[in-house]
Motif scaffolding. Structure first.
Motif, mmCIF file in Angstrom:
data_model
loop_
_atom_site.group_PDB
_atom_site.id
_atom_site.type_symbol
_atom_site.label_atom_id
_atom_site.label_comp_id
_atom_site.label_asym_id
_atom_site.label_seq_id
_atom_site.Cartn_x
_atom_site.Cartn_y
_atom_site.Cartn_z
ATOM 1 N N ASP A 87 0.853 -1.188 0.000
ATOM 2 C CA ASP A 87 0.000 0.000 0.000
ATOM 3 C C ASP A 87 0.889 1.238 0.000
ATOM 4 O O ASP A 87 1.991 1.217 0.557
ATOM 5 C CB ASP A 87 -0.855 0.066 1.278
ATOM 6 N N ASP A 89 0.400 3.959 1.674
ATOM 7 C CA ASP A 89 -0.154 4.803 2.733
ATOM 8 C C ASP A 89 0.562 4.656 4.089
ATOM 9 O O ASP A 89 0.042 5.081 5.114
ATOM 10 C CB ASP A 89 -1.642 4.488 2.921
ATOM 11 N N SER A 91 0.876 2.100 5.852
ATOM 12 C CA SER A 91 0.415 0.996 6.691
ATOM 13 C C SER A 91 1.454 -0.115 6.657
ATOM 14 O O SER A 91 1.589 -0.895 7.591
ATOM 15 C CB SER A 91 -0.915 0.437 6.175
ATOM 16 N N ARG A 206 -3.303 3.999 8.359
ATOM 17 C CA ARG A 206 -2.763 5.175 7.670
ATOM 18 C C ARG A 206 -2.967 6.412 8.534
ATOM 19 O O ARG A 206 -4.009 6.583 9.158
ATOM 20 C CB ARG A 206 -3.434 5.335 6.311
HETATM 21 MG MG LIG Z 1 -4.076 0.818 3.190
#
Ligand SMILES: [Mg+2]
Ligand SMILES: Nc1nc2c(ncn2[C@@H]2O[C@H](COP(=O)(O)OP(=O)(O)O)[C@@H](O)[C@H]2O)c(=O)[nH]1
Length: 249
Positions: A87, A89, A91, A206
């Motif tokens: 991802d 973001d 995470s 996030r």
């Molecule tokens: Mg994510």
């Protein structure tokens, strides 16, 4: 590295820099779906500054599965040894990438992929709202039960694949859009007798931007997993013994 992005302007510049410092040799392919927040422009600026970053600009939001299908096709064409997904973001901690690659390499040619897993000992989920935690945990329990997979985290997008294995399972011929896409890749690896390893990660919610997960994506995932599971039962095809979990920590 294949990074799908949709409205990740608050994350993407920092993320690309963090990826570069974690794996300086890695080429990065960002697949952006014409994010209205200008993510693509930030990726281009980062590409000019850092190099080894390719941007695939698509005309509009077509879903996570579709973005991965396109990114993987480009990566497989380039002839890399390994392909990493995550991802965009934060995470998934970019600092963990070398570890996933090391576990993949240690697994030898029969290891098709390594999943950064929240649900093996040492793995965790931090700061996620309770409903997301329950959905993910029970969604994964349901998935492994129904599909007879020994993998605990089928929906984690933080993964390192052996390129040869990724190529063999033909990601381009999948059709799912959301989490089911990730599950389908695990299923296909297991079918081809590849080992799917899990290495613990700490997943953090996030801090910037918003999730693109929707009830439609969850419904798609439940529906497809159930359909696949019923199909397997009918055909009497189960593959428990084929997958072993990584002992690595
Ligand atoms: Mg994510
Ligand atoms: N290109 C593209 N990326 C997407 C799409 N949907 C989600 N993403 C990206 O896929 C990753 C996972 O989505 P995210 O919203 O973080 O889902 P969550 O982690 O389950 O809440 C993020 O990097 C998103 O920007 C899409 O339709 N197209």
């Amino acid at each position: 590295m294949v990074l799908p992005t949709y409205n990740e302007a608050q994350n993407v510049s920092r993320l690309l820099a963090a990826v570069r410092s974690a794996v300086p040799a890695a080429d990065v392919i960002v697949v952006d779906d014409n994010s209205p927040d200008g993510t693509a422009e930030l990726v281009e600026a980062a590409a000019a500054e850092l190099g080894q970053i390719k941007l695939l600009r698509r005309p509009g939001k077509q879903g996570l599965g579709s973005a991965y299908r396109e990114g993987f096709a480009v990566a497989l064409d380039e002839g890399y040894e390994a392909v990493v997904s995550m991802d965009a973001d934060f995470s998934h901690d970019p600092a963990v990438i070398p570890e996933l690659l090391a576990v993949l390499e240690a697994g030898g040619t029969e290891a098709g992929g390594v999943i950064g897993s929240r649900y093996v000992p040492g793995g965790a989920t931090v700061d996620w709202p309770l409903h997301r935690r329950l959905l993910s945990r029970w969604g994964n329990r349901y998935t492994s039960l129904v599909l007879g997979l020994q993998v605990r985290d089928c929906t984690s997008g933080f993964r390192a694949y052996r390129a040869e294995a990724l190529d063999a399972i033909e990601p381009g011929s999948t059709s799912a859009e959301g989490y089911a896409f990730l599950t389908e890749l695990v299923r296909r690896l297991v079918r081809l007798n590849y080992r799917v390893l899990e290495s613990p990660i700490v997943f953090t919610d996030r801090r910037w931007g918003t999730s693109k997960m929707s009830s439609r994506i969850v419904a798609e995932s439940m529906l497809l997993v159930t359909r696949w599971g019923v199909g397997d039962l009918v055909r009497g095809r189960r593959s428990h013994e084929r997958v072993r979990r990584s002992a690595s920590t």
